[in-house]
Design a protein around this motif. Structure first.
Motif, PDB file in Angstrom:
ATOM      1  N   ILE A 241       0.842  -1.199   0.000  1.00 23.75           N
ATOM      2  CA  ILE A 241       0.000   0.000   0.000  1.00 23.75           C
ATOM      3  C   ILE A 241       0.879   1.251   0.000  1.00 23.75           C
ATOM      4  N   SER A 242       1.914   1.248   0.811  1.00 28.57           N
ATOM      5  CA  SER A 242       2.796   2.412   0.918  1.00 28.57           C
ATOM      6  C   SER A 242       3.538   2.662  -0.389  1.00 28.57           C
ATOM      7  N   ILE A 243       3.977   1.605  -1.062  1.00 21.60           N
ATOM      8  CA  ILE A 243       4.643   1.770  -2.353  1.00 21.60           C
ATOM      9  C   ILE A 243       3.707   2.436  -3.350  1.00 21.60           C
ATOM     10  N   ASP A 244       2.460   1.978  -3.397  1.00 18.44           N
ATOM     11  CA  ASP A 244       1.485   2.568  -4.319  1.00 18.44           C
ATOM     12  C   ASP A 244       1.234   4.038  -4.000  1.00 18.44           C
ATOM     13  N   VAL A 245       1.098   4.348  -2.719  1.00 21.32           N
ATOM     14  CA  VAL A 245       0.872   5.731  -2.313  1.00 21.32           C
ATOM     15  C   VAL A 245       2.086   6.588  -2.656  1.00 21.32           C
ATOM     16  N   LEU A 246       3.289   6.056  -2.411  1.00 21.39           N
ATOM     17  CA  LEU A 246       4.501   6.812  -2.701  1.00 21.39           C
ATOM     18  C   LEU A 246       4.631   7.120  -4.182  1.00 21.39           C
ATOM     19  N   ARG A 247       4.287   6.171  -5.019  1.00 24.75           N
ATOM     20  CA  ARG A 247       4.383   6.406  -6.466  1.00 24.75           C
ATOM     21  C   ARG A 247       3.493   7.564  -6.895  1.00 24.75           C
ATOM     22  N   SER A 248       2.291   7.641  -6.353  1.00 25.67           N
ATOM     23  CA  SER A 248       1.409   8.759  -6.699  1.00 25.67           C
ATOM     24  C   SER A 248       1.874  10.048  -6.024  1.00 25.67           C
ATOM     25  N   ALA A 249       2.442   9.923  -4.811  1.00 24.28           N
ATOM     26  CA  ALA A 249       2.910  11.112  -4.096  1.00 24.28           C
ATOM     27  C   ALA A 249       4.091  11.758  -4.805  1.00 24.28           C
ATOM     28  N   ARG A 250       4.886  10.960  -5.510  1.00 27.73           N
ATOM     29  CA  ARG A 250       6.055  11.510  -6.204  1.00 27.73           C
ATOM     30  C   ARG A 250       5.653  12.616  -7.178  1.00 27.73           C
TER      31      ARG A 250
END
Length: 307
Positions: free
Chosen positions: A60-69
């Protein structure tokens, strides 16, 4: 033991993993909540609840980080992680790794890694997961994870300072710093700073800011002495405490509302970097947030009472 009880026992670990991947308290809390919903809905028993939940919160965190970038690329000014006062997860066997990895400097280094490298580094180097667990969490082979870990470690080691202060030295230096800024003691501040000291802030375009930063002993000393002492005179409070495992402070207005946080990077017996978070969106989890513009206006009036 019920699912809810198992989850609560691991909540602190899950938050700590998510925060280090994301650099955001609010996003980490959301990731943990989403992990619970997925766990609650999962029908099958799991060989290791810890491994299963750690894998879920990591994905979940990886997915969120990708969009946060993408959002961070459009961020106004310098981006800093959301300040964290207390890391809820404790593990005496890995206390050094845990403390080091939550500092502002380390989290900013982690920003240089790809989302996968960051997740692998956090799970392997910070929390000591085996490569089999890491591979399951990120959906890559063990061999690939080993390569990701090597690359991540190389990037992190290259960016780390070579001479870190011990805890007592940091605390003593921080005490002198906060005393000096409260009193407006320019001479006292000069003795505490590295020659190339810098003061940088994250306002997100939503709070007063001093350009792209203040650099050098004289400039930083004079700015701090000229602003903090009058801030204290109007009832402002400099509440010294650890922020992201470093010496720091929360600045509050006379009504106790949060104005900003501040952290000190102390290296080789001197303060090297001062980082302030002023963006009100990143302070809301600490309590009611002050109107920083109003505080600055009142502070400036206290500096120039005849104006």
């Amino acid at each position: 033991m019920t699912k809810a009880e198992e989850f609560e026992q691991l909540r602190a670990l899950l938050f700590s993993i998510a925060y280090r991947i994301l650099g955001s308290v609010s996003e980490a809390e959301d990731a943990v909540q989403e992990t619970w919903l997925r766990y609650e809905a999962s029908p099958a028993p799991h060989t290791s609840t810890k491994s299963f939940l750690s894998a879920v919160v990591t994905r979940i965190s990886i997915d969120v980080l990708r969009s946060a970038r993408f959002r961070r690329e459009e961020y106004v000014g310098q981006w800093f992680p959301e300040p964290l006062l207390t890391d809820p997860y404790e593990d005496p066997a890995r206390s050094a790794e845990l403390a080091d990895s939550v500092s502002m400097a380390a989290l900013l280094l982690l920003e240089r890694l790809s989302p996968l490298e960051r997740a692998v580094f956090v799970l392997r180097e910070v929390f000591g997961f085996g490569f089999a667990e890491v591979a399951a969490a990120v959906g890559r082979s063990e061999a690939a994870c080993r390569q990701l870990a090597v690359r991540a470690r190389r990037h992190m080691d290259a960016g780390r300072a070579r001479f870190a202060a011990d805890r007592r030295e940091r605390e003593e230096l921080a005490d002198r710093f906060f005393q000096a800024i409260r009193e407006g003691d320019v001479d006292g501040l000069r003795t505490l700073f590295a020659a190339d000291v810098q003061m940088i802030a994250d306002s997100g375009g939503k709070a007063p800011l001093w350009g792209k930063g203040i650099f050098g002993v004289e400039n930083v000393s004079r700015l701090l002495a000229a602003t903090i002492a009058p801030f204290v005179r109007i009832g402002g409070v400099v509440e010294a405490q650890e922020v992201n495992g470093q010496p720091g402070a929360i600045f509050r207005d006379r009504d106790g509302r949060v104005v900003n946080t501040l952290t000190l990077d102390i290296l080789d017996g001197r303060i090297q970097t001062i980082r302030a978070v002023l963006n009100p969106d990143k302070l809301a989890h600490l309590g009611p947030v002050a109107d920083a513009w109003s505080v600055v206006r009142e502070t400036n009036q206290a500096r120039h009472p005849s104006d």
